[in-house]
Scaffold this motif. Structure first.
Motif, PDB file in Angstrom:
ATOM      1  N   LEU A 175       0.817  -1.219   0.000  1.00  0.00           N
ATOM      2  CA  LEU A 175       0.000   0.000   0.000  1.00  0.00           C
ATOM      3  C   LEU A 175       0.848   1.265   0.000  1.00  0.00           C
ATOM      4  O   LEU A 175       0.320   2.364  -0.179  1.00  0.00           O
ATOM      5  N   LEU A 176       2.154   1.119   0.202  1.00  0.00           N
ATOM      6  CA  LEU A 176       3.036   2.282   0.297  1.00  0.00           C
ATOM      7  C   LEU A 176       3.603   2.701  -1.047  1.00  0.00           C
ATOM      8  O   LEU A 176       4.275   3.729  -1.137  1.00  0.00           O
ATOM      9  N   GLY A 177       3.383   1.894  -2.084  1.00  0.00           N
ATOM     10  CA  GLY A 177       3.981   2.198  -3.374  1.00  0.00           C
ATOM     11  C   GLY A 177       5.398   1.687  -3.442  1.00  0.00           C
ATOM     12  O   GLY A 177       5.909   1.068  -2.487  1.00  0.00           O
ATOM     13  N   PRO A 178       6.099   1.931  -4.561  1.00  0.00           N
ATOM     14  CA  PRO A 178       7.476   1.438  -4.714  1.00  0.00           C
ATOM     15  C   PRO A 178       8.406   2.020  -3.650  1.00  0.00           C
ATOM     16  O   PRO A 178       8.377   3.209  -3.369  1.00  0.00           O
ATOM     17  N   ARG A 179       9.223   1.157  -3.061  1.00  0.00           N
ATOM     18  CA  ARG A 179      10.227   1.586  -2.094  1.00  0.00           C
ATOM     19  C   ARG A 179      11.493   0.787  -2.340  1.00  0.00           C
ATOM     20  O   ARG A 179      11.463  -0.442  -2.386  1.00  0.00           O
ATOM     21  N   GLU A 180      12.582   1.474  -2.489  1.00  0.00           N
ATOM     22  CA  GLU A 180      13.844   0.775  -2.713  1.00  0.00           C
ATOM     23  C   GLU A 180      14.239  -0.072  -1.514  1.00  0.00           C
ATOM     24  O   GLU A 180      14.888  -1.101  -1.654  1.00  0.00           O
ATOM     25  N   SER A 181      13.867   0.395  -0.308  1.00  0.00           N
ATOM     26  CA  SER A 181      14.281  -0.305   0.909  1.00  0.00           C
ATOM     27  C   SER A 181      13.120  -1.025   1.572  1.00  0.00           C
ATOM     28  O   SER A 181      13.042  -1.109   2.779  1.00  0.00           O
ATOM     29  N   ALA A 182      12.199  -1.552   0.737  1.00  0.00           N
ATOM     30  CA  ALA A 182      11.051  -2.259   1.294  1.00  0.00           C
ATOM     31  C   ALA A 182      11.524  -3.374   2.214  1.00  0.00           C
ATOM     32  O   ALA A 182      12.412  -4.146   1.864  1.00  0.00           O
ATOM     33  N   GLY A 183      10.934  -3.440   3.406  1.00  0.00           N
ATOM     34  CA  GLY A 183      11.406  -4.382   4.413  1.00  0.00           C
ATOM     35  C   GLY A 183      11.057  -5.810   4.076  1.00  0.00           C
ATOM     36  O   GLY A 183      10.088  -6.104   3.370  1.00  0.00           O
ATOM     37  N   VAL A 198       3.126  -0.012  11.642  1.00  0.00           N
ATOM     38  CA  VAL A 198       3.942  -1.197  11.390  1.00  0.00           C
ATOM     39  C   VAL A 198       5.397  -0.775  11.214  1.00  0.00           C
ATOM     40  O   VAL A 198       5.679   0.254  10.573  1.00  0.00           O
ATOM     41  N   ARG A 199       6.317  -1.570  11.756  1.00  0.00           N
ATOM     42  CA  ARG A 199       7.744  -1.330  11.546  1.00  0.00           C
ATOM     43  C   ARG A 199       8.276  -2.385  10.567  1.00  0.00           C
ATOM     44  O   ARG A 199       8.179  -3.590  10.810  1.00  0.00           O
ATOM     45  N   PHE A 200       8.837  -1.917   9.450  1.00  0.00           N
ATOM     46  CA  PHE A 200       9.412  -2.783   8.431  1.00  0.00           C
ATOM     47  C   PHE A 200      10.928  -2.781   8.577  1.00  0.00           C
ATOM     48  O   PHE A 200      11.544  -1.725   8.729  1.00  0.00           O
ATOM     49  N   THR A 201      11.522  -3.970   8.525  1.00  0.00           N
ATOM     50  CA  THR A 201      12.978  -4.089   8.617  1.00  0.00           C
ATOM     51  C   THR A 201      13.468  -5.037   7.533  1.00  0.00           C
ATOM     52  O   THR A 201      12.744  -5.929   7.074  1.00  0.00           O
ATOM     53  N   GLY A 202      14.693  -4.853   7.108  1.00  0.00           N
ATOM     54  CA  GLY A 202      15.266  -5.716   6.080  1.00  0.00           C
ATOM     55  C   GLY A 202      16.701  -5.331   5.830  1.00  0.00           C
ATOM     56  O   GLY A 202      17.429  -4.939   6.735  1.00  0.00           O
ATOM     57  N   ASP A 203      17.113  -5.422   4.558  1.00  0.00           N
ATOM     58  CA  ASP A 203      18.487  -5.090   4.214  1.00  0.00           C
ATOM     59  C   ASP A 203      18.753  -3.592   4.301  1.00  0.00           C
ATOM     60  O   ASP A 203      19.871  -3.169   4.592  1.00  0.00           O
ATOM     61  N   GLY A 204      17.726  -2.795   4.035  1.00  0.00           N
ATOM     62  CA  GLY A 204      17.886  -1.353   4.111  1.00  0.00           C
ATOM     63  C   GLY A 204      17.607  -0.826   5.501  1.00  0.00           C
ATOM     64  O   GLY A 204      17.573  -1.565   6.494  1.00  0.00           O
ATOM     65  N   SER A 205      17.393   0.464   5.597  1.00  0.00           N
ATOM     66  CA  SER A 205      17.105   1.081   6.894  1.00  0.00           C
ATOM     67  C   SER A 205      15.679   0.750   7.319  1.00  0.00           C
ATOM     68  O   SER A 205      14.756   0.788   6.504  1.00  0.00           O
ATOM     69  N   ASP A 208       8.991   3.012   9.659  1.00  0.00           N
ATOM     70  CA  ASP A 208       7.631   2.816  10.158  1.00  0.00           C
ATOM     71  C   ASP A 208       6.636   3.341   9.134  1.00  0.00           C
ATOM     72  O   ASP A 208       6.916   4.301   8.411  1.00  0.00           O
ATOM     73  N   ALA A 209       5.473   2.724   9.124  1.00  0.00           N
ATOM     74  CA  ALA A 209       4.388   3.190   8.266  1.00  0.00           C
ATOM     75  C   ALA A 209       3.089   3.127   9.050  1.00  0.00           C
ATOM     76  O   ALA A 209       2.856   2.186   9.818  1.00  0.00           O
ATOM     77  N   ARG A 210       2.267   4.120   8.847  1.00  0.00           N
ATOM     78  CA  ARG A 210       0.969   4.213   9.522  1.00  0.00           C
ATOM     79  C   ARG A 210      -0.123   3.908   8.507  1.00  0.00           C
ATOM     80  O   ARG A 210      -0.165   4.485   7.425  1.00  0.00           O
ATOM     81  N   PHE A 211      -1.033   2.977   8.863  1.00  0.00           N
ATOM     82  CA  PHE A 211      -2.144   2.604   7.998  1.00  0.00           C
ATOM     83  C   PHE A 211      -3.443   3.013   8.687  1.00  0.00           C
ATOM     84  O   PHE A 211      -3.856   2.402   9.679  1.00  0.00           O
ATOM     85  N   ASP A 212      -4.053   4.066   8.168  1.00  0.00           N
ATOM     86  CA  ASP A 212      -5.272   4.585   8.783  1.00  0.00           C
ATOM     87  C   ASP A 212      -6.475   3.734   8.395  1.00  0.00           C
ATOM     88  O   ASP A 212      -6.589   3.258   7.254  1.00  0.00           O
TER      89      ASP A 212
END
Length: 236
Positions: A175-183, A198-205, A208-212
């Motif tokens: 729902l956030l659209g394209p992100r190079e550092s998608a978790g 929600v807190r996304f973690t992965g190879d990148g930094s 957090d994302a808020r879903f209303d």
């Protein structure tokens, strides 16, 4: 400031406190904080000694996420004001407010000699530093706040989502659209009547994302429908 943050302040007495901490607390309709403390505590002795003199005091609150995630502290609040002991006719009214949150009859000594006393903090200054930033807040906002309807369920719901639906939580990244550092992993971090964080973690930094939610939820049934709407949108 985190949406609904001061709505949840009214329910902070649901937390468990360590030795020397208040056994219960609540907020009056005027925005004063009522604390139930041991009669032997430093705060109770100081308030009794001060009598009607001004006794300044500060309450510091730390909000910790109930799930395993890096950087679990979600926010801190600081309430500064003037501390007095609750006396006379105010005792019954304040005891009734505390009893709405948890049984306190034995602590108040209603059936014997009281071992706990009630203190009142007349709030003069509030500051909040949370996931949305730091700012000062007028005490009138605390007085006007109502408990968030999700506050009694947030811990259980976040832990359930993290344990049983982490894959669906991760899908919300769509729902956030394209992100190079998608978790590559996702952990539900906070939940209130307005939405899910929600807190996304992965190879990148990590991020957090808020879903209303489409509309504020009033109970768990409405929350379940709102979550299904989010999941359907992410899967579509």
């Amino acid at each position: 400031m985190l949406p609904g943050a001061f709505d949840q302040v009214r329910s902070l007495d649901q937390a468990e406190f360590g030795a020397g901490m208040p056994a219960a607390r609540t907020v009056t309709p005027d925005g004063d904080v009522i604390l139930l403390v041991s009669g032997e505590s430093a705060a109770a002795r100081a308030a009794a000694y001060a009598q009607d003199d001004d006794l300044t005091a500060v309450i510091e609150i730390t909000d910790v996420a109930p799930v395993s995630v890096p950087h679990r502290i979600r926010g801190r609040a600081r309430l500064a004001g003037w501390l007095t002991q609750v006396r006379g006719d105010d005792r019954a009214a304040c005891a009734a407010l505390l009893a709405e949150r948890r049984p306190v009859g034995e602590l108040l000594g209603l059936h014997g000699r009281p071992s706990f006393v009630m203190l009142r903090l007349e709030v003069g200054e509030i500051s909040v530093d949370d996931l949305w930033g730091a700012e000062h807040v007028d005490p009138e906002e605390l007085a006007a706040a109502e408990p968030d309807p999700m506050v009694n369920h947030e811990t259980e719901l976040l832990q359930h989502l993290a344990a049983a639906h982490r894959d669906r939580i991760a899908d919300l990244c769509a729902l956030l659209g394209p992100r190079e550092s998608a978790g590559t992993t996702a952990v539900p971090l906070a939940l209130d009547r307005l939405g899910l964080r929600v807190r996304f973690t992965g190879d990148g930094s990590p991020f957090d994302a808020r879903f209303d939610f489409p509309a504020p939820v009033r109970d768990v049934c409405e929350l379940r429908r709102a979550m299904h709407t989010l999941f359907a949108a992410a899967g579509g």
